[in-house]
Design an enzyme around this catalytic site. Structure first.
Site, PDB file in Angstrom:
ATOM      1  N   ASP A  74     -71.215  49.607  25.780  1.00 38.86           N
ATOM      2  CA  ASP A  74     -70.638  48.552  25.276  1.00 38.86           C
ATOM      3  C   ASP A  74     -69.410  48.763  24.377  1.00 38.86           C
ATOM      4  O   ASP A  74     -69.149  47.761  23.624  1.00 38.86           O
ATOM      5  CB  ASP A  74     -71.641  47.493  25.160  1.00 38.86           C
ATOM      6  CG  ASP A  74     -72.325  47.442  23.924  1.00 38.86           C
ATOM      7  OD1 ASP A  74     -72.218  48.603  23.336  1.00 38.86           O
ATOM      8  OD2 ASP A  74     -72.951  46.710  23.326  1.00 38.86           O
ATOM      9  N   ARG A 103     -75.993  38.124  26.408  1.00 44.59           N
ATOM     10  CA  ARG A 103     -74.834  36.913  25.875  1.00 44.59           C
ATOM     11  C   ARG A 103     -73.544  37.036  26.702  1.00 44.59           C
ATOM     12  O   ARG A 103     -72.605  36.339  26.717  1.00 44.59           O
ATOM     13  CB  ARG A 103     -74.446  37.467  24.570  1.00 44.59           C
ATOM     14  CG  ARG A 103     -75.378  36.854  23.432  1.00 44.59           C
ATOM     15  CD  ARG A 103     -75.237  37.540  22.140  1.00 44.59           C
ATOM     16  NE  ARG A 103     -75.438  39.055  22.150  1.00 44.59           N
ATOM     17  CZ  ARG A 103     -75.441  39.855  21.123  1.00 44.59           C
ATOM     18  NH1 ARG A 103     -74.969  39.515  20.049  1.00 44.59           N
ATOM     19  NH2 ARG A 103     -75.932  41.277  21.076  1.00 44.59           N
TER      20      ARG A 103
HETATM   21  C1  UD1 Z   1     -77.041  49.219  17.929  1.00 41.80           C
HETATM   22  C2  UD1 Z   1     -77.773  50.018  16.784  1.00 41.80           C
HETATM   23  C3  UD1 Z   1     -77.188  49.337  15.577  1.00 41.80           C
HETATM   24  C4  UD1 Z   1     -75.654  49.826  15.437  1.00 41.80           C
HETATM   25  C5  UD1 Z   1     -75.106  48.945  16.629  1.00 41.80           C
HETATM   26  C6  UD1 Z   1     -73.536  49.280  16.800  1.00 41.80           C
HETATM   27  C7  UD1 Z   1     -80.099  50.433  17.519  1.00 41.80           C
HETATM   28  C8  UD1 Z   1     -81.567  49.981  17.098  1.00 41.80           C
HETATM   29  N1  UD1 Z   1     -79.243  49.814  17.046  1.00 41.80           N
HETATM   30  O1  UD1 Z   1     -77.609  47.611  17.719  1.00 41.80           O
HETATM   31  O2  UD1 Z   1     -77.597  50.238  14.504  1.00 41.80           O
HETATM   32  O3  UD1 Z   1     -75.086  49.149  14.338  1.00 41.80           O
HETATM   33  O4  UD1 Z   1     -75.669  49.363  17.929  1.00 41.80           O
HETATM   34  O5  UD1 Z   1     -73.005  48.654  17.947  1.00 41.80           O
HETATM   35  O6  UD1 Z   1     -79.698  51.481  18.255  1.00 41.80           O
HETATM   36  N2  UD1 Z   1     -79.735  49.878  25.500  1.00 41.80           N
HETATM   37  C9  UD1 Z   1     -80.393  50.542  26.551  1.00 41.80           C
HETATM   38  N3  UD1 Z   1     -81.866  50.377  26.766  1.00 41.80           N
HETATM   39  C10 UD1 Z   1     -82.355  49.549  25.706  1.00 41.80           C
HETATM   40  C11 UD1 Z   1     -81.657  48.805  24.563  1.00 41.80           C
HETATM   41  C12 UD1 Z   1     -80.295  48.988  24.458  1.00 41.80           C
HETATM   42  O7  UD1 Z   1     -79.890  51.103  27.354  1.00 41.80           O
HETATM   43  O8  UD1 Z   1     -83.750  49.320  25.649  1.00 41.80           O
HETATM   44  C13 UD1 Z   1     -78.229  49.982  25.644  1.00 41.80           C
HETATM   45  C14 UD1 Z   1     -77.508  48.704  25.716  1.00 41.80           C
HETATM   46  O9  UD1 Z   1     -77.091  48.274  27.019  1.00 41.80           O
HETATM   47  C15 UD1 Z   1     -75.973  48.968  24.955  1.00 41.80           C
HETATM   48  C16 UD1 Z   1     -76.738  49.978  23.740  1.00 41.80           C
HETATM   49  O10 UD1 Z   1     -78.027  50.447  24.218  1.00 41.80           O
HETATM   50  O11 UD1 Z   1     -75.131  49.187  25.650  1.00 41.80           O
HETATM   51  C17 UD1 Z   1     -76.843  49.167  22.483  1.00 41.80           C
HETATM   52  O12 UD1 Z   1     -77.711  48.503  22.499  1.00 41.80           O
HETATM   53  P1  UD1 Z   1     -77.646  47.004  21.964  1.00 41.80           P
HETATM   54  O13 UD1 Z   1     -78.950  46.056  22.150  1.00 41.80           O
HETATM   55  O14 UD1 Z   1     -76.345  46.501  21.964  1.00 41.80           O
HETATM   56  O15 UD1 Z   1     -77.782  47.439  20.223  1.00 41.80           O
HETATM   57  P2  UD1 Z   1     -77.377  46.722  19.029  1.00 41.80           P
HETATM   58  O16 UD1 Z   1     -78.113  45.308  18.662  1.00 41.80           O
HETATM   59  O17 UD1 Z   1     -75.668  46.372  19.200  1.00 41.80           O
HETATM   60 CA    CA Z   2     -74.149  46.295  20.896  1.00 40.29          CA
END
Ligand code: UD1
Ligand code: CA
Length: 466
Positions: A107, A19
């Protein structure tokens, strides 16, 4: 109550950040002059994490290069299979470590050590295996919901996309920041599946897994959700930057710095400012700028990693990697470029550009000059329109001007050239040879006057015109 146990940190920063619509990895986008991941890293470090693992993936090399060297251990998650899978990538880096692990997303740049310490203290006091930070939101859309049993204990977290209507009505959300005992973490992670709406391995599933094992799971509920705001797009980044900007301005105001207009003042995280300094409206202080006490900066000024000693004054100017010694002044409309030093009480006025030049104490260059690759001795006065010709199109040359010199207006100093101490250069000179100490150099055509010429010319012109 600080605890003695060491603590490790993990930052999740492998995601693409679709996004953001950017070629840069999301966590490299900056606010207050630092990447988001670095803000999170600093919060973890000041909460006591000595070992901090950053999980990188999308744009991993860029992210690694954009973070300070030596502070982090990087682990690569080559496929983004979910937050749980991301944390698993840290196992090798943490194999020697046994104790609590603080996990945060890269983030959430507004996190500070205050929340992290509180979370950790909660975890230690409860003797928990897993502690997550939660908060209640009026609009919890998008966040994972915290599910509690009849006894009030946390049983699991349900992601927005997996939740039914009843679960979605829960306002308590998972902030994405956790403390988990390392032994528990790396025992439970391999058990997690991807049987959910997004087909991802969710870190959040360790909550249910731990509860099932009879381990103690805690949610530390925070009253103020603002520190946990996640940045997913550029508007959220701008909003987080606004919050951080106000925090920084407030900090300096509380330290005795006057901020004339908080709405138009931008101060990066690493800037330092002494007391009784006045920051006027529309001013940007960037990078590693250091400003002393009793200075006046602005209005309308940009300082990029510049140094101002006490009582320096900069008005409507751009100062880029330049130093103003005590009581030096520049502007309005001056441009100080990298490598410039203004000596004590030196003065650089309007439409003057100075590059890689060292000006001694009390030097004055008040108007319309370019001084580059030069040394100017103390007390020298440089007249309006003086130019150092430092460049022949291929190479750069230096100009050395001694102490107590007087350089007449509109002089052209063709480098390499040296002007001795106390020498005078007549106005309008083109100086191509060195000038001796205390000499006067005239480098211009001698004036010639023709008596009555103008009157004759006018008369002649009228005759021809009629
Ligand atoms: C996540 C949480 C959610 C919480 C929210 C708070 C999970 C499944 N969900 O959701 O419960 O309310 O954060 O902000 O954890 N990332 C990786 N590798 C991956 C996927 C993500 O490094 O394979 C990192 C992303 O770069 C990011 C962070 O993990 O910095 C969070 O991932 P994001 O996809 O933003 O999770 P949310 O959907 O926000
Ligand atoms: Ca997030």
């Amino acid at each position: 109550m600080p605890t003695e146990r060491p603590i490790a940190g993990v930052i999740l920063a492998a995601g693409k950040g679709t996004r953001m619509k950017s070629d840069l990895p999301k966590c490299l986008h900056a606010l207050a002059g630092l990447p988001m991941a670095e803000h999170v890293g600093r919060a973890l470090a000041s909460a006591g994490c000595s070992l901090i693992v950053v999980i990188i993936g999308h744009g991993g090399e860029l992210l690694q290069a954009g973070l300070p060297e030596g502070r982090y251990t990087f682990c690569t998650q080559s496929e983004q299979l979910g937050t749980g899978h991301a944390v698993q990538m840290a196992e090798l880096a943490l194999r020697q470590y046994d104790g609590p692990v603080l996990i945060a997303a890269g983030d959430t740049p507004l996190l500070s050590s205050t929340e992290l310490m509180e979370l950790r203290t909660h975890h230690e006091r409860a003797g928990a295996a897993v502690t997550l930070a939660s908060c209640c939101l009026k609009d919890p859309t998008g966040y994972g919901r915290v599910m509690r049993g009849l006894d009030g204990r946390v049983t699991r977290i349900v992601e927005q996309k997996d939740a039914n209507d009843l679960e979605r009505s829960v306002k308590e959300v998972n902030s994405g920041v956790y403390v988990v005992e390392s032994s528990v973490l790396f025992r439970l992670l391999p058990r997690l599946g991807a049987n959910n709406a997004q087909g991802e391995i969710y870190l959040t599933d360790i909550v249910a897994e731990a509860a099932r094992d009879g381990l103690r799971v805690e949610a530390c509920l925070f009253d103020d959700p603002s520190a946990f705001a996640g940045v997913n797009d550029r508007w959220q980044l701008a909003q987080a930057a606004t919050v951080m900007r106000e925090r920084i301005l407030r900090k300096w105001a509380m330290n005795g710095v006057s901020i004339e207009d908080p709405g138009t003042t931008f101060i990066d995280a690493d800037v330092v400012i002494g007391p009784d300094t006045m920051i006027r409206a529309m001013t940007l202080l960037e990078g590693n700028t250091a400003i002393g006490a009793g200075c006046m900066v602005g209005p309308g000024t940009q300082i990029i990693s510049g140094t101002l000693e006490d009582e320096a004054v900069v008005i409507q100017s751009v100062v880029n990697r330049a130093t103003l010694r005590k009581g030096a002044r520049c502007g309005p409309f001056a441009h100080l470029r990298p490598g410039t030093i203004l000596g004590e009480r030196a003065k650089v006025g309007n439409f003057v550009e100075v590059k890689k030049a060292s000006l001694g104490d009390n030097v004055s260059i008040s108007h319309l000059s370019y001084i580059g690759d030069a040394t100017v001795g103390a007390g020298t006065n440089i007249g309006a329109g003086t130019i150092t010709c430092n460049y022949d199109g291929i190479r750069k040359f230096t100009t050395t001007i001694g102490e107590g010199c007087f350089i007449g207006s509109n002089s052209t100093l063709v480098a390499p050239v040296q002007i001795g101490n106390g020498a005078f250069v007549a106005a309008g000179s083109v100086i191509t040879r060195d000038v001796a100490t205390d000499a006067l150099a005239l480098g211009r055509a001698r004036q010639e006057d023709k008596e009555g010429w103008a009157a004759r010319w006018r008369k002649q012109s009228q005759v021809e015109g009629s």
